[in-house]
Write a protein that holds these residues in place. Sequence first.
Motif, PDB file in Angstrom:
ATOM      1  N   GLU A 158       1.938  -8.580  27.989  1.00  0.00           N
ATOM      2  CA  GLU A 158       0.874  -9.035  28.884  1.00  0.00           C
ATOM      3  C   GLU A 158       0.664 -10.543  28.779  1.00  0.00           C
ATOM      4  OE1 GLU A 158      -3.891  -8.363  29.473  1.00  0.00           O
ATOM      5  OE2 GLU A 158      -2.708  -6.724  28.632  1.00  0.00           O
ATOM      6  N   ASP A 208       0.462  -7.333  22.244  1.00  0.00           N
ATOM      7  CA  ASP A 208      -0.047  -7.920  23.486  1.00  0.00           C
ATOM      8  C   ASP A 208       0.919  -8.902  24.132  1.00  0.00           C
ATOM      9  OD1 ASP A 208      -2.425  -6.522  23.346  1.00  0.00           O
ATOM     10  OD2 ASP A 208      -3.460  -8.087  22.224  1.00  0.00           O
ATOM     11  N   GLY A 261       4.365  -1.450  25.781  1.00  0.00           N
ATOM     12  CA  GLY A 261       4.822  -2.336  26.843  1.00  0.00           C
ATOM     13  C   GLY A 261       5.705  -3.461  26.348  1.00  0.00           C
ATOM     14  N   MET A 320       3.035 -12.757  30.736  1.00  0.00           N
ATOM     15  CA  MET A 320       2.832 -12.858  32.190  1.00  0.00           C
ATOM     16  C   MET A 320       2.053 -14.129  32.523  1.00  0.00           C
ATOM     17  SD  MET A 320       2.142  -8.804  32.956  1.00  0.00           S
ATOM     18  CE  MET A 320       1.125  -9.103  34.338  1.00  0.00           C
ATOM     19  N   ASP A 321       1.088 -14.481  31.671  1.00  0.00           N
ATOM     20  CA  ASP A 321       0.307 -15.698  31.882  1.00  0.00           C
ATOM     21  C   ASP A 321       0.974 -16.928  31.269  1.00  0.00           C
ATOM     22  OD1 ASP A 321      -1.744 -14.309  33.184  1.00  0.00           O
ATOM     23  OD2 ASP A 321      -2.725 -13.825  31.292  1.00  0.00           O
TER      24      ASP A 321
END
Length: 85
Positions: A19, A16, A60, A22-23
């Motif tokens: 993703e 993860d 990813g 990104m935050d």
Amino acid sequence: LTKTNLREGFGLVIADLAELSMDHPQAPRKVGVLIARAVNESLYVFRELWSLFDAHTDAGFGFGVGAEVLGAVLQSLCKTSSAEQ
């Protein structure tokens, strides 16, 4: 926690991480420092990082994120090694 639990936990975080970063842009570095601590305390073997990264490239987890994590691991290990001398 067993070493297997630790390896699986790192796998979940790595899966993860693209993703998450990104935050939280500092996430790859922080994960790298955490992995380095596990390596320093002989809870995780450095050479297993490659298989961990390989297992999650399809999820990813790109080379940029991987490079950032690995860079943080190496930097932390170098600092720890220098402090011990």
